[in-house]
Design an enzyme around this catalytic site. Structure first.
Site, short mmCIF file in Angstrom:
data_model
loop_
_atom_site.label_atom_id
_atom_site.label_comp_id
_atom_site.label_asym_id
_atom_site.label_seq_id
_atom_site.Cartn_x
_atom_site.Cartn_y
_atom_site.Cartn_z
N ASP A 27 0.90 -1.06 0.03
CA ASP A 27 0.28 0.11 0.33
C ASP A 27 0.35 1.74 0.03
O ASP A 27 0.71 1.98 1.07
CB ASP A 27 -0.95 0.00 1.32
CG ASP A 27 -1.75 -1.31 1.07
OD1 ASP A 27 -1.99 -1.64 0.23
OD2 ASP A 27 -2.06 -1.61 2.33
N HIS A 55 -3.78 -1.89 -7.73
CA HIS A 55 -2.71 -0.74 -8.24
C HIS A 55 -3.62 0.25 -9.03
O HIS A 55 -4.96 0.02 -10.01
CB HIS A 55 -1.41 -0.66 -9.10
CG HIS A 55 -0.15 -2.17 -8.10
ND1 HIS A 55 0.35 -2.43 -9.15
CD2 HIS A 55 -0.23 -1.99 -7.18
CE1 HIS A 55 1.34 -2.91 -8.35
NE2 HIS A 55 0.71 -3.17 -7.09
P1 IMP Z 1 -1.43 -12.93 1.61
O1 IMP Z 1 -0.88 -12.48 0.69
O2 IMP Z 1 -3.53 -13.11 1.10
O3 IMP Z 1 -0.74 -14.25 1.35
O4 IMP Z 1 -1.31 -12.30 2.38
C1 IMP Z 1 -0.60 -12.20 3.50
C2 IMP Z 1 0.37 -10.85 4.12
O5 IMP Z 1 0.13 -10.03 2.88
C3 IMP Z 1 -1.37 -10.22 5.17
O6 IMP Z 1 -0.69 -8.87 6.65
C4 IMP Z 1 -2.17 -9.35 3.79
O7 IMP Z 1 -2.15 -8.16 4.42
C5 IMP Z 1 -1.25 -8.57 3.37
N1 IMP Z 1 -1.13 -8.16 1.88
C6 IMP Z 1 -1.31 -9.13 0.88
N2 IMP Z 1 -1.28 -8.10 0.11
C7 IMP Z 1 -1.14 -6.88 -0.25
C8 IMP Z 1 -0.80 -5.43 -0.51
O8 IMP Z 1 -1.32 -5.65 -1.81
N3 IMP Z 1 -1.16 -4.56 0.65
C9 IMP Z 1 -0.80 -5.07 1.87
N4 IMP Z 1 -1.01 -5.81 2.48
C10 IMP Z 1 -1.23 -7.25 1.83
#
Ligand code: IMP
Length: 485
Positions: A27, A55
């Protein structure tokens, strides 16, 4: 070859390839930075992450496009490559394409290529993730629930279907059946059953995927060969990072990470273009880093669950209006008089920055500027430049604490040194107070118009980190970004 029109042309012209990555926990506003440099490149390629990313970019006539899976180049008719390192979800890809076409209207659609051997998402990945998160209890990661972790993990366990199998029904069914066989004990467990989720049959899942395959076939190919050819022909390639250093599966705060290679080296791994062809990297950092989900965050202002509940319970403050304006001005006064607690500072910046996730809508917890973390992220990513986003959030703040050191068991760690993830929770931040600036810099797009004190702040940050800051974001609008000389 892309033509160069603004002040960045001279700076970027020597870099045929450019990698844009995040420094914090996602982010950071990578989309905003990509939007600024996009006109100088011909091809955009994703190398990591999946539909968990989000994005925002703009078309040349200013229409807003939000991309999750398709590279940002779609907005400006640049060739789009979904590399092998990106986790592919056929249903979401087609949905995103349709939504994007609506935004683009009559504008031409660029060529889009999907790697034939990228891991292919099935509903089992999301169901398995629901099971894992439930079974982990208190130790859950707080994922985006998109099934990204299981897809990457099962790919590495050699159990995932890949995109090209969508065109070979028998092969696809065999692989999906074997995946379900391996996961059977989980899907038959009391824990999974208590979630009340429906488990589709492999035949049904494959039928759906085959149904999508007709619409996808024309996009699928060997993207590594394509990028190699494009590079050899002199095309300029922009590699678009997803997530960030803190969420990289190897170099982030494991196990509280996402599953891809989000750092700059991931661009070579996830696209198959050799490392020698890579030019410069821009690392994007928010002035005040944020985090969603769980995991260590040394410079965090408040605690995660309170910050998230605050966002959930006070939604009305996050939307524009009188209540928001009154809240912000009274909190700003409190901060500048030195009477605000860290919790109040967090609330102020959460509301000011509308810190809620684009993909999940969850509140984001806010931290102070964290120099040791940035130095670590610089060491891992090797950026030529930094892009500093949301600098306008410091507008009118007289002074602000900045984390300048990490102390572990009484010892201040050396530059670029980081404790292992499991000890990060023990780290005590060492603060310095930095002078802020009394002006409102929102929307400033000319570096010469930046007030002296704001310029001093940036120079001080550059000195601490040792990397020049090329771009500075000053607001949510497209033009609110400046190039430093
Ligand atoms: P996952 O990518 O869904 O496996 O999530 C793993 C961790 O990465 C979690 O804490 C999510 O909140 C974080 N996360 C994954 N993608 C993003 C993103 O695009 N922005 C912020 N946090 C992310």
């Amino acid at each position: 070859m892309a033509t160069n029109k603004n002040g960045l042309s001279g700076i970027l012209k020597d870099y045929q390839t450019l990698v844009v990555v995040g420094a914090n926990w996602g982010d950071e506003g990578k989309g905003k930075v990509i939007d600024k440099v996009l006109e100088h490149y011909d091809v955009t390629a994703r190398f990591s992450g999946g539909a968990n990313a989000g994005h925002t970019v703009f078309t040349p006539d200013g229409k807003k496009l939000v991309s999750h899976l398709i590279p940002c180049g779609l907005a400006q008719n640049k060739i789009c490559v979904l590399g092998r390192g990106e986790f592919f979800n056929a249903e979401l890809f087609l949905q995103e394409l349709e939504e994007s076409k609506k935004v683009l209207g009559d504008a031409p659609l660029p060529p889009i290529y999907i790697d034939r051997q990228a891991a292919l998402w099935t509903p089992y990945h999301r169901l398995f993730e629901a099971y894992i998160e439930a079974a982990r209890g208190e130790n859950k990661v707080g994922t985006t629930n998109k099934g990204i972790g299981p897809l990457e993990g099962l790919y590495k366990l050699r159990l995932a279907p890949v995109v090209g199998m969508m065109f070979e029904e028998a092969v696809l069914l065999k692989v999906v059946k074997s995946l379900v066989d391996v996961l059977k004990p989980c899907f038959e467990s009391a824990e999974f059953k208590s979630l009340g989720l429906e488990l589709p049959a492999p035949e049904q899942v494959c039928k759906e995927l085959i149904r999508y395959s007709a619409a996808i076939k024309g996009f699928v190919g060997d993207t590594s060969l394509l990028l190699y050819k494009k590079f050899s022909e002199g095309d300029r390639i922009l590699f678009e990072g997803a997530q960030a250093a803190g969420l990289d599966a190897w170099w982030g705060t494991y196990p509280y990470v996402s599953s891809g290679n989000s750092v700059a080296a991931g661009a070579a791994l996830g696209t198959g273009l050799p490392m020698q062809n890579f030019g410069a990297t821009i690392m994007v950092t928010k002035i005040l880093p944020t985090r969603v989900g769980f995991g260590p965050f040394v410079s965090e202002m408040w605690n995660r669950s309170d910050a998230m509940s605050f966002a959930k319970e006070h939604l009305e403050l996050f939307t524009k209006g009188t209540a928001r304006d009154e809240f912000l001005s009274s909190y700003l006064e409190k901060i500048n008089s030195g009477a605000a607690s860290n919790a109040e500072m967090s609330q102020y910046f959460q509301v000011l920055g509308d810190e809620r996730g684009a993909t999940t809508g969850r509140g984001r917890s806010v931290g102070f500027l964290d120099i040791p973390w940035l130095k670590y992220a610089v060491r891992i990513n090797g950026p030529k430049w930094l892009a500093l986003t949301r600098f306008d959030m410091l507008s009118k703040i007289k002074s602000i604490p900045v984390v300048v050191g990490y102390k572990l068991d009484g010892t201040v760690l050396q530059d670029g040194e980081l404790p292992p993830s499991w000890e990060m929770a023990k780290v005590e931040p060492v603060f310095e107070t930095w002078e802020g600036f009394s002006e409102d810099i929102s929307g400033t797009s000319d570096a010469q118009k930046l007030p002296q004190a704001a310029g001093n702040f940036i120079e001080k940050l550059e000195k601490h980190i040792g990397v020049p800051i090329l771009l500075v974001g000053t607001g949510p609008g497209r033009e609110a970004i400046l190039v430093r000389p």
